[in-house]
Design an enzyme around this catalytic site. Sequence first.
Site, PDB file in Angstrom:
ATOM      1  N   ARG A   1      -3.664  28.746  -4.435  1.00 48.83           N
ATOM      2  CA  ARG A   1      -3.887  27.759  -5.505  1.00 48.83           C
ATOM      3  C   ARG A   1      -3.775  26.349  -4.914  1.00 48.83           C
ATOM      4  O   ARG A   1      -2.938  26.115  -4.037  1.00 48.83           O
ATOM      5  CB  ARG A   1      -2.834  27.886  -6.594  1.00 48.83           C
ATOM      6  CG  ARG A   1      -2.844  29.204  -7.328  1.00 48.83           C
ATOM      7  CD  ARG A   1      -3.991  29.254  -8.343  1.00 48.83           C
ATOM      8  NE  ARG A   1      -3.853  30.399  -9.217  1.00 48.83           N
ATOM      9  CZ  ARG A   1      -4.341  31.609  -8.955  1.00 48.83           C
ATOM     10  NH1 ARG A   1      -5.001  31.830  -7.832  1.00 48.83           N
ATOM     11  NH2 ARG A   1      -4.171  32.599  -9.819  1.00 48.83           N
TER      12      ARG A   1
ATOM     13  N   GLU B   1      -5.595  13.436   1.389  1.00 54.59           N
ATOM     14  CA  GLU B   1      -6.933  13.375   0.763  1.00 54.59           C
ATOM     15  C   GLU B   1      -8.035  13.035   1.774  1.00 54.59           C
ATOM     16  O   GLU B   1      -9.186  13.428   1.603  1.00 54.59           O
ATOM     17  CB  GLU B   1      -6.928  12.345  -0.370  1.00 54.59           C
ATOM     18  CG  GLU B   1      -6.619  10.924   0.141  1.00 54.59           C
ATOM     19  CD  GLU B   1      -6.499   9.877  -0.939  1.00 54.59           C
ATOM     20  OE1 GLU B   1      -6.724  10.169  -2.119  1.00 54.59           O
ATOM     21  OE2 GLU B   1      -6.166   8.728  -0.577  1.00 54.59           O
TER      22      GLU B   1
ATOM     23  N   MET C   1      -1.949  11.642  -1.338  1.00 51.99           N
ATOM     24  CA  MET C   1      -2.786  10.482  -0.998  1.00 51.99           C
ATOM     25  C   MET C   1      -2.726  10.195   0.500  1.00 51.99           C
ATOM     26  O   MET C   1      -1.853  10.703   1.210  1.00 51.99           O
ATOM     27  CB  MET C   1      -2.373   9.268  -1.807  1.00 51.99           C
ATOM     28  CG  MET C   1      -2.968   9.286  -3.204  1.00 51.99           C
ATOM     29  SD  MET C   1      -2.656   7.768  -4.106  1.00 51.99           S
ATOM     30  CE  MET C   1      -3.762   7.978  -5.496  1.00 51.99           C
ATOM     31  N   GLY C   2      -3.615   9.349   0.951  1.00 46.86           N
ATOM     32  CA  GLY C   2      -3.705   8.998   2.372  1.00 46.86           C
ATOM     33  C   GLY C   2      -5.171   8.978   2.750  1.00 46.86           C
ATOM     34  O   GLY C   2      -5.744   9.987   3.108  1.00 46.86           O
TER      35      GLY C   2
ATOM     36  N   ARG D   1       2.233  33.477  -3.369  1.00 47.29           N
ATOM     37  CA  ARG D   1       0.931  32.829  -3.165  1.00 47.29           C
ATOM     38  C   ARG D   1       1.023  31.758  -2.085  1.00 47.29           C
ATOM     39  O   ARG D   1       2.104  31.237  -1.796  1.00 47.29           O
ATOM     40  CB  ARG D   1       0.493  32.123  -4.455  1.00 47.29           C
ATOM     41  CG  ARG D   1       0.013  33.051  -5.531  1.00 47.29           C
ATOM     42  CD  ARG D   1      -0.265  32.245  -6.794  1.00 47.29           C
ATOM     43  NE  ARG D   1      -0.834  33.106  -7.828  1.00 47.29           N
ATOM     44  CZ  ARG D   1      -0.735  32.879  -9.119  1.00 47.29           C
ATOM     45  NH1 ARG D   1      -0.093  31.821  -9.573  1.00 47.29           N
ATOM     46  NH2 ARG D   1      -1.289  33.697  -9.982  1.00 47.29           N
TER      47      ARG D   1
ATOM     48  N   HIS E   1      -2.945  10.190  -8.727  1.00 50.22           N
ATOM     49  CA  HIS E   1      -2.285   8.933  -9.096  1.00 50.22           C
ATOM     50  C   HIS E   1      -0.855   9.100  -9.586  1.00 50.22           C
ATOM     51  O   HIS E   1      -0.142   8.101  -9.740  1.00 50.22           O
ATOM     52  CB  HIS E   1      -3.134   8.201 -10.140  1.00 50.22           C
ATOM     53  CG  HIS E   1      -4.420   7.703  -9.561  1.00 50.22           C
ATOM     54  ND1 HIS E   1      -5.519   8.503  -9.402  1.00 50.22           N
ATOM     55  CD2 HIS E   1      -4.763   6.493  -9.051  1.00 50.22           C
ATOM     56  CE1 HIS E   1      -6.491   7.812  -8.839  1.00 50.22           C
ATOM     57  NE2 HIS E   1      -6.067   6.590  -8.611  1.00 50.22           N
TER      58      HIS E   1
ATOM     59  N   ASP F   1      -0.121   4.012   0.954  1.00 49.23           N
ATOM     60  CA  ASP F   1      -0.519   4.788   2.132  1.00 49.23           C
ATOM     61  C   ASP F   1       0.269   4.408   3.388  1.00 49.23           C
ATOM     62  O   ASP F   1       0.290   5.150   4.355  1.00 49.23           O
ATOM     63  CB  ASP F   1      -2.017   4.573   2.426  1.00 49.23           C
ATOM     64  CG  ASP F   1      -2.918   5.248   1.406  1.00 49.23           C
ATOM     65  OD1 ASP F   1      -2.388   5.855   0.459  1.00 49.23           O
ATOM     66  OD2 ASP F   1      -4.153   5.185   1.564  1.00 49.23           O
TER      67      ASP F   1
ATOM     68  N   THR G   1       0.845  -1.196   0.000  1.00 41.41           N
ATOM     69  CA  THR G   1       0.000   0.000   0.000  1.00 41.41           C
ATOM     70  C   THR G   1       0.876   1.241   0.000  1.00 41.41           C
ATOM     71  O   THR G   1       1.818   1.321   0.805  1.00 41.41           O
ATOM     72  CB  THR G   1      -0.953   0.100   1.224  1.00 41.41           C
ATOM     73  OG1 THR G   1      -0.974   1.439   1.699  1.00 41.41           O
ATOM     74  CG2 THR G   1      -0.528  -0.748   2.380  1.00 41.41           C
TER      75      THR G   1
ATOM     76  N   ARG H   1       1.475   7.228  -7.524  1.00 40.13           N
ATOM     77  CA  ARG H   1       1.583   5.766  -7.618  1.00 40.13           C
ATOM     78  C   ARG H   1       2.261   5.322  -8.906  1.00 40.13           C
ATOM     79  O   ARG H   1       2.496   4.127  -9.088  1.00 40.13           O
ATOM     80  CB  ARG H   1       0.186   5.138  -7.540  1.00 40.13           C
ATOM     81  CG  ARG H   1      -0.414   5.231  -6.185  1.00 40.13           C
ATOM     82  CD  ARG H   1      -1.478   4.193  -5.891  1.00 40.13           C
ATOM     83  NE  ARG H   1      -2.231   3.693  -7.001  1.00 40.13           N
ATOM     84  CZ  ARG H   1      -3.580   3.569  -7.005  1.00 40.13           C
ATOM     85  NH1 ARG H   1      -4.267   3.955  -5.950  1.00 40.13           N
ATOM     86  NH2 ARG H   1      -4.204   3.061  -8.033  1.00 40.13           N
TER      87      ARG H   1
HETATM   88  O1  F6P Z   1      -5.264   2.689  -1.163  1.00 39.73           O
HETATM   89  C1  F6P Z   1      -4.306   3.434  -1.786  1.00 39.73           C
HETATM   90  C2  F6P Z   1      -4.912   4.580  -2.537  1.00 39.73           C
HETATM   91  O2  F6P Z   1      -3.882   5.125  -3.324  1.00 39.73           O
HETATM   92  C3  F6P Z   1      -5.586   5.656  -1.663  1.00 39.73           C
HETATM   93  O3  F6P Z   1      -4.683   6.574  -1.129  1.00 39.73           O
HETATM   94  C4  F6P Z   1      -6.549   6.265  -2.641  1.00 39.73           C
HETATM   95  O4  F6P Z   1      -7.637   6.867  -1.997  1.00 39.73           O
HETATM   96  C5  F6P Z   1      -6.985   5.105  -3.460  1.00 39.73           C
HETATM   97  O5  F6P Z   1      -5.940   4.166  -3.425  1.00 39.73           O
HETATM   98  C6  F6P Z   1      -7.299   5.463  -4.902  1.00 39.73           C
HETATM   99  O6  F6P Z   1      -7.816   4.340  -5.514  1.00 39.73           O
HETATM  100  P1  F6P Z   1      -8.102   4.165  -7.075  1.00 39.73           P
HETATM  101  O7  F6P Z   1      -6.800   3.883  -7.728  1.00 39.73           O
HETATM  102  O8  F6P Z   1      -9.032   3.005  -7.132  1.00 39.73           O
HETATM  103  O9  F6P Z   1      -8.693   5.434  -7.571  1.00 39.73           O
END
Ligand code: F6P
Length: 340
Positions: free
Chosen positions: A264, A220, A168-169, A161, A270, A126, A124, A273
């Site tokens: 802003r 998030e 993410m999280g 600004r 993503h 996260d 994960t 990731r």
């Molecule tokens: O579980 C990991 C994660 O990256 C979270 O931080 C995020 O809310 C979620 O996956 C996003 O999922 P998806 O790729 O299905 O949009």
Amino acid sequence: MAIGILTSGGDAPGLNAVIRALVFSGTQTHGLEFLGIRDGWKGLVEGDVAPLVRHDVMGISKQGGTILGTSRTNPFEFGGVERVQEVMSSSGMDALIAIGGEGTLAAAKRLSDAGIPVVGVPKTVDNDLDATDYTFGFDTAVQIATEAMDRLRTTGDSHRRCMVAEVMGRYVGWIALHSGVAAGAHAILIPERKTSMDQICEWVTKAKDRGRAPLVCVAEGFLLDTMTDVHSARGLDAFGRPRLGGIGEVLAPIIEERTGIETRATTLGHIQRGGTPTAFDRVLATRLGWGALKMVLAKKWGYMVALRGTEIVDVPFESALGSLKTVPDARYEEVMELFG
Ligand code: F6P
């Protein structure tokens, strides 16, 4: 012995390094065979399985994503234990390695309880799994978020600004905490700690008064003290969880209105990731792959590998599930001293 490998849930940089370690060492050193299962549990219940050989995994450690594909599928909605047994038997699969986060590992535990030989590898970005000190993908996400905030700072400085960076999280603020500290954020907002708009604006104003362009890093899953549910405007995912993203855009206009500082927001989403894993994640993922291989060879079903300190250890599925690894109060409070 033929071992099925699946990657399930959201992808994380390092998945390919796990697959490579398993297939490379499993075939070369231990004479095992491997079957790649396409798109997580979905491929298993659909019988979408193909041999995975050394050639398939050459040079993939540095590659982001997963060569096997992934999905958020719950196998218990598609035939469960019986269907999994059927596919394993028809494809000659003796055991299963499931690489995934909490949802994936919970499904693996249910299958294991029903007698399916399965081991797990935690994943994960996260970093929210309690049983392991770190999961691969987290270090890469922190690196990407830090670099992004370094960039936001130069444009923020130029225009004087306030910049809000959303990372993410879902339930935990580890990415926000680590990247926020690394980037020198003037406020870090995490899901574990509801905070008032007054407090956020006080930090922003204090930074501005010191001649800085304020940088706010928000996870998030963060909630203002006036909110009862996470901000979500994108419906639900396959597990019925709200799709997150957008809390930064909610905060920015309020900050601007209350402090008078042009603000802003940027949602990294993503991007965190994607792409090439850091060296740390490649090494951790490789070691976890080897650890999983050892469990398979020892027929230690119902366990997953974990990182404890610098050691790779085995933990039973049940101890790996249930509680999330949240940011402890003390860790947040020491970082708060840097705010403003
Ligand atoms: O579980 C990991 C994660 O990256 C979270 O931080 C995020 O809310 C979620 O996956 C996003 O999922 P998806 O790729 O299905 O949009």
